[in-house]
Motif scaffolding. Sequence first.
Motif, PDB file in Angstrom:
ATOM      1  N   ASP A 264       0.835  -1.206   0.000  1.00  0.00           N
ATOM      2  CA  ASP A 264       0.000   0.000   0.000  1.00  0.00           C
ATOM      3  C   ASP A 264       0.873   1.261   0.000  1.00  0.00           C
ATOM      4  O   ASP A 264       0.615   2.216  -0.740  1.00  0.00           O
ATOM      5  CB  ASP A 264      -0.918   0.008   1.219  1.00  0.00           C
ATOM      6  N   GLY A 265       1.905   1.263   0.859  1.00  0.00           N
ATOM      7  CA  GLY A 265       2.825   2.396   0.877  1.00  0.00           C
ATOM      8  C   GLY A 265       3.577   2.539  -0.428  1.00  0.00           C
ATOM      9  O   GLY A 265       3.831   3.665  -0.896  1.00  0.00           O
ATOM     10  N   TRP A 266       3.975   1.407  -1.027  1.00  0.00           N
ATOM     11  CA  TRP A 266       4.636   1.393  -2.336  1.00  0.00           C
ATOM     12  C   TRP A 266       3.780   2.138  -3.355  1.00  0.00           C
ATOM     13  O   TRP A 266       4.277   2.994  -4.102  1.00  0.00           O
ATOM     14  CB  TRP A 266       4.851  -0.061  -2.756  1.00  0.00           C
ATOM     15  N   GLN A 267       2.488   1.785  -3.415  1.00  0.00           N
ATOM     16  CA  GLN A 267       1.612   2.393  -4.413  1.00  0.00           C
ATOM     17  C   GLN A 267       1.512   3.902  -4.221  1.00  0.00           C
ATOM     18  O   GLN A 267       1.536   4.668  -5.194  1.00  0.00           O
ATOM     19  CB  GLN A 267       0.231   1.731  -4.337  1.00  0.00           C
ATOM     20  N   GLN A 268       1.429   4.344  -2.979  1.00  0.00           N
ATOM     21  CA  GLN A 268       1.367   5.789  -2.725  1.00  0.00           C
ATOM     22  C   GLN A 268       2.653   6.479  -3.159  1.00  0.00           C
ATOM     23  O   GLN A 268       2.617   7.578  -3.728  1.00  0.00           O
ATOM     24  CB  GLN A 268       1.096   6.038  -1.243  1.00  0.00           C
ATOM     25  N   ALA A 269       3.792   5.848  -2.887  1.00  0.00           N
ATOM     26  CA  ALA A 269       5.068   6.434  -3.295  1.00  0.00           C
ATOM     27  C   ALA A 269       5.181   6.509  -4.813  1.00  0.00           C
ATOM     28  O   ALA A 269       5.665   7.511  -5.367  1.00  0.00           O
ATOM     29  CB  ALA A 269       6.230   5.619  -2.716  1.00  0.00           C
ATOM     30  N   MET A 270       4.736   5.464  -5.510  1.00  0.00           N
ATOM     31  CA  MET A 270       4.804   5.476  -6.968  1.00  0.00           C
ATOM     32  C   MET A 270       3.883   6.534  -7.558  1.00  0.00           C
ATOM     33  O   MET A 270       4.242   7.220  -8.517  1.00  0.00           O
ATOM     34  CB  MET A 270       4.432   4.090  -7.526  1.00  0.00           C
ATOM     35  N   TRP A 271       2.687   6.700  -6.982  1.00  0.00           N
ATOM     36  CA  TRP A 271       1.780   7.727  -7.501  1.00  0.00           C
ATOM     37  C   TRP A 271       2.327   9.118  -7.229  1.00  0.00           C
ATOM     38  O   TRP A 271       2.122  10.040  -8.038  1.00  0.00           O
ATOM     39  CB  TRP A 271       0.377   7.564  -6.910  1.00  0.00           C
ATOM     40  N   ALA A 272       3.026   9.285  -6.114  1.00  0.00           N
ATOM     41  CA  ALA A 272       3.693  10.571  -5.867  1.00  0.00           C
ATOM     42  C   ALA A 272       4.738  10.837  -6.944  1.00  0.00           C
ATOM     43  O   ALA A 272       4.881  11.963  -7.442  1.00  0.00           O
ATOM     44  CB  ALA A 272       4.331  10.581  -4.479  1.00  0.00           C
ATOM     45  N   GLY A 273       5.485   9.779  -7.316  1.00  0.00           N
ATOM     46  CA  GLY A 273       6.466   9.916  -8.394  1.00  0.00           C
ATOM     47  C   GLY A 273       5.812  10.240  -9.723  1.00  0.00           C
ATOM     48  O   GLY A 273       6.337  11.051 -10.504  1.00  0.00           O
ATOM     49  N   VAL A 274       4.662   9.631 -10.000  1.00  0.00           N
ATOM     50  CA  VAL A 274       3.930   9.925 -11.240  1.00  0.00           C
ATOM     51  C   VAL A 274       3.527  11.389 -11.276  1.00  0.00           C
ATOM     52  O   VAL A 274       3.634  12.063 -12.326  1.00  0.00           O
ATOM     53  CB  VAL A 274       2.686   9.013 -11.356  1.00  0.00           C
ATOM     54  N   ALA A 275       3.065  11.926 -10.156  1.00  0.00           N
ATOM     55  CA  ALA A 275       2.666  13.331 -10.101  1.00  0.00           C
ATOM     56  C   ALA A 275       3.849  14.253 -10.389  1.00  0.00           C
ATOM     57  O   ALA A 275       3.730  15.237 -11.136  1.00  0.00           O
ATOM     58  CB  ALA A 275       2.063  13.654  -8.734  1.00  0.00           C
TER      59      ALA A 275
END
Length: 310
Positions: A264-275
């Motif tokens: 779950d934390g991984w996904q949030q970090a990746m979406w932050a990177g996408v932004a």
Amino acid sequence: MVALISVLHKGPIHGWTSPVVQAGLLVGVVAAAGFVAWELRRAAPLLDVRLFRDRRLAVGSLALLTLFGVQAGIFVVLFPYFQAVLGWSGLRSTLALMPMAATMMLLLASGLAPRVAALAGARATMAAGILLGGAGLALMAVLVSVDGGYPAILPGMLAMGLGMGLTQTPATEAITSALPRERQGVASALNNVTREFGTALGVALLGAVLTAGYRHAIDPRLDTVPGDTADTAREGIANAIDAAGSAGGQATALVRAAQESFVDGWQQAMWAGVAVMAILFVYVLARGPSLTRVSSSDLPRPPRRSRRRP
């Protein structure tokens, strides 16, 4: 730099309005403004900030800073996933990163990236690379799971490697082409410092987003776990796995909860990177460079100090 990195590290964990984050932001902004003001007054500045009026230098520096920041943040996420979720050794985890590195180096070593930049233009090549990198982050965010394993994240890693390889050449060339031959030492230094500073920022931001996401996700899953063990598990996935031995019959459930919370934390970090990559993509499209080398006469001059006779 220290203050701004601290803000990015503590913001996702303590909240962006917390006093420690606001104090760090104030210190960072004041120090940055002071540095700029000081450099503008010097006859021989350490870094002539007027050079960033050239959008080639500005866009190239920002692109490298962002790319290396996101790449470093990915490494912070990937290694715990390989070791704590998949149960791999440190050596195997390192080897698992090779496909991403290989695709990036293939574009650079083969000369393909420079040829693409020469044919399509620096702006289009940089934008395409950033788009590929952002797509790789999105793929990893969507496909990652505890049971999906390495095949689930490999496509995203390959896309990220291709994006990095495509963007690095025109971004570096944008910096070097903005300065004449006699000032290539400054260009080289900027290439280095943007990579180092970007790495520090990326580790701070994506690492903090991962930590905050993990803690938020694991809290509801610790209701039946003894208090001391639950407190240890909240500190991170490695701590949770170590503490599972003292959880009795809850050991297996605790390990699973930690692994799912890490994803779950991984996904949030990746979406932050996408932004972050999306913002960079728009900026490059709007301000992307055209690579034309300049002479020293085109550069802004620092102020001259008059010499007074004693």
